[in-house]
Scaffold this motif. Structure first.
Motif, mmCIF file in Angstrom:
data_model
loop_
_atom_site.group_PDB
_atom_site.id
_atom_site.type_symbol
_atom_site.label_atom_id
_atom_site.label_comp_id
_atom_site.label_asym_id
_atom_site.label_seq_id
_atom_site.Cartn_x
_atom_site.Cartn_y
_atom_site.Cartn_z
ATOM 1 N N SER A 152 -2.196 6.828 6.982
ATOM 2 C CA SER A 152 -1.459 5.591 7.299
ATOM 3 C C SER A 152 -0.792 5.693 8.661
ATOM 4 O O SER A 152 -0.828 4.738 9.456
ATOM 5 C CB SER A 152 -0.322 5.337 6.314
ATOM 6 O OG SER A 152 -0.800 5.245 5.073
ATOM 7 N N ARG A 155 -3.226 5.239 11.433
ATOM 8 C CA ARG A 155 -3.586 3.821 11.588
ATOM 9 C C ARG A 155 -2.448 3.079 12.294
ATOM 10 O O ARG A 155 -2.678 2.295 13.218
ATOM 11 C CB ARG A 155 -3.859 3.242 10.206
ATOM 12 C CG ARG A 155 -4.547 1.930 10.241
ATOM 13 C CD ARG A 155 -5.013 1.459 8.876
ATOM 14 N NE ARG A 155 -6.350 1.891 8.537
ATOM 15 C CZ ARG A 155 -6.674 2.617 7.471
ATOM 16 N NH1 ARG A 155 -5.747 3.015 6.632
ATOM 17 N NH2 ARG A 155 -7.916 2.941 7.242
ATOM 18 N N GLU A 186 -14.250 -1.679 2.068
ATOM 19 C CA GLU A 186 -13.084 -2.549 1.914
ATOM 20 C C GLU A 186 -12.022 -2.356 2.991
ATOM 21 O O GLU A 186 -11.063 -3.122 3.065
ATOM 22 C CB GLU A 186 -12.472 -2.316 0.518
ATOM 23 C CG GLU A 186 -13.379 -2.892 -0.568
ATOM 24 C CD GLU A 186 -13.051 -2.380 -1.969
ATOM 25 O OE1 GLU A 186 -11.989 -1.759 -2.132
ATOM 26 O OE2 GLU A 186 -13.870 -2.615 -2.878
ATOM 27 N N THR A 187 -12.150 -1.304 3.793
ATOM 28 C CA THR A 187 -11.178 -1.072 4.865
ATOM 29 C C THR A 187 -11.947 -0.805 6.164
ATOM 30 O O THR A 187 -13.175 -0.771 6.158
ATOM 31 C CB THR A 187 -10.286 0.156 4.558
ATOM 32 O OG1 THR A 187 -11.100 1.323 4.596
ATOM 33 C CG2 THR A 187 -9.625 0.050 3.200
ATOM 34 N N ASP A 188 -11.191 -0.557 7.237
ATOM 35 C CA ASP A 188 -11.874 -0.269 8.508
ATOM 36 C C ASP A 188 -12.156 1.236 8.663
ATOM 37 O O ASP A 188 -12.324 1.730 9.767
ATOM 38 C CB ASP A 188 -11.029 -0.778 9.678
ATOM 39 C CG ASP A 188 -9.650 -0.131 9.695
ATOM 40 O OD1 ASP A 188 -9.308 0.599 8.738
ATOM 41 O OD2 ASP A 188 -8.902 -0.355 10.667
ATOM 42 N N THR A 189 -12.204 1.945 7.523
ATOM 43 C CA THR A 189 -12.424 3.390 7.576
ATOM 44 C C THR A 189 -13.919 3.697 7.677
ATOM 45 O O THR A 189 -14.722 3.097 6.978
ATOM 46 C CB THR A 189 -11.901 4.030 6.270
ATOM 47 O OG1 THR A 189 -10.595 3.524 6.018
ATOM 48 C CG2 THR A 189 -11.860 5.533 6.360
#
Ligand code: SAM
Ligand code: SF4
Length: 354
Positions: A152, A155, A186-189
């Motif tokens: 987190s 990010r 589901e995320t920008d990972t």
């Protein structure tokens, strides 16, 4: 970007080396079973570690031979005191286009902002499981929550994309593939699965425990539908657009080891580093500097070049450059994992620098 150097680090197979991975410590705050012994690790005495000045000098000489891309690693690089100071010094070297760092993320929540401010461009976070119990089995330590906080923080301070490296191990992490697939969708990972390599400290590696690239793809496709391999041209375009940087020399040739795939419905992407089943040795452009100053032309090399000796004997730059060139010249065609006479190196991963 710097112009083409007068001399290059070319091996006898014509591979030009532009990427250096620098281990800044062999110490670590966890004990992943595929990398370190569980207990009683014999770490290097501090005096044996290259100083920042020695690392910077080595990189300067390397840049004169065409090194453009650096990655800091370990052991766990964030346990090395004052790491942002080293990053600042490396960023200031004319000719270094790109600096990345690979970390287990445990200390990232505290350090992310400073790393970013020091000029770090890219961050890979190693996390093999999204289930805390599986995390503990792999790492033999607690810390799952700290890694989540680290991600987190990374990010929050603007590292993009967040890249997670997950070693895929049969009998241990199969059931993590789908959760990781969901995370990527589901995320920008960006999630990159790595095949388990014979670099563990206990020499307990078994081929059967390698969850292969093919199996990883099959399992993900069964859940999410087709995955489409990205061409290297597409990959370069995206990477450089996301970083707003000019095209990077070492990426334009497609040498990046991760093969990228995007989900056919357009949601998310994953990468696979298939070092065991689909080695990328023929396009390898990287070599390594260990924390104690040994140059290795391959992760699996059985020989090293002692740069620290030269650095501490006041050798001049040309002698150090010559040592680098002969190290690269001696590189073998491939890592040999799949040949019957393969010999695992004495140094495990934590002591080489992954
Ligand atoms: N401690 C940091 C970390 O874990 O990110 C940096 C050093 S670690 C040696 C670098 C990378 O090597 C990690 O992504 C880790 O998962 C990977 N690695 C270590 N041993 C491995 C093995 N035997 N096979 C495949 N990958 C391995
Ligand atoms: Fe430490 Fe990284 Fe090795 Fe895990 S893989 S034990 S985090 S050096």
């Amino acid at each position: 970007m710097a112009s083409k150097p007068a001399q290059q680090l070319m091996d006898s197979f014509g591979r030009v080396h532009t990427s250096l991975r620098i281990s800044v410590t062999d110490r670590c705050n966890i004990r992943c079973f595929y990398c370190m012994p569980a207990e009683d690790v014999q770490f290097l005495p501090r005096a044996d570690l290259l100083t920042f000045e020695e690392i910077v000098r080595t990189v300067r000489i390397g840049v004169s031979l065409g090194i453009r891309k650096l990655r800091l690693t370990g052991g766990e690089p964030l346990v090395r005191r004052d790491l942002p100071r080293l990053i600042q010094q490396l960023t200031a070297i004319d000719g270094v286009d790109d600096i990345g760092l690979t970390t287990n993320g445990l200390l990232l929540a505290d350090q992310a902002a400073e790393l970013r401010a020091a000029g770090l461009q890219r961050l890979n976070i190693s996390l093999d499981a999204l289930d805390p119990q599986v995390f503990r089995k792999v790492t033999r330590r607690d810390g799952f929550e700290q890694v989540q906080q680290g991600i987190s923080a990374a990010r929050d301070v603007g590292f993009r994309p967040i890249k997670i490296n997950a070693v895929a191990i049969r009998g241990l992490t199969e059931d993590q593939l789908i959760p990781f697939g969901k995370l990527a969708r589901e995320t920008d990972t960006v999630v990159r699965f790595i095949e388990y390599m014979p670099l563990d400290a206990d020499s307990a590696w078994e081929r059967d425990r390698v969850l292969t690239a093919r199996e990883i793809l099959t399992r993900l496709e069964a859940e999410f539908g087709p995955l489409i391999a990205e061409s290297s041209a597409e990959r370069d375009k995206k990477q450089n657009a996301s970083r707003q940087l000019p095209l990077l020399h070492s990426e334009s040739g497609g040498q990046a080891p991760a093969r990228r795939y995007r989900f056919a419905d357009g949601r998310g992407q994953i990468g696979i580093i298939a070092s065991v089943t689909e080695p990328f040795c023929s396009s390898c452009d990287r070599f390594r500097l260990t924390a104690d100053g040994k140059l290795r032309n391959c992760l699996f090399s059985l020989e090293e070049t002692d740069l620290r000796g030269l650095l501490r004997e006041s050798a001049d730059d040309s002698a150090i450059a010559a040592a680098m060139q002969s190290c690269i010249a001696a590189k073998l065609a491939g890592h040999g994992i799949n040949s019957p006479d393969f010999q695992q190196p004495d140094r495990p991963m934590y002591s080489i620098g992954g």
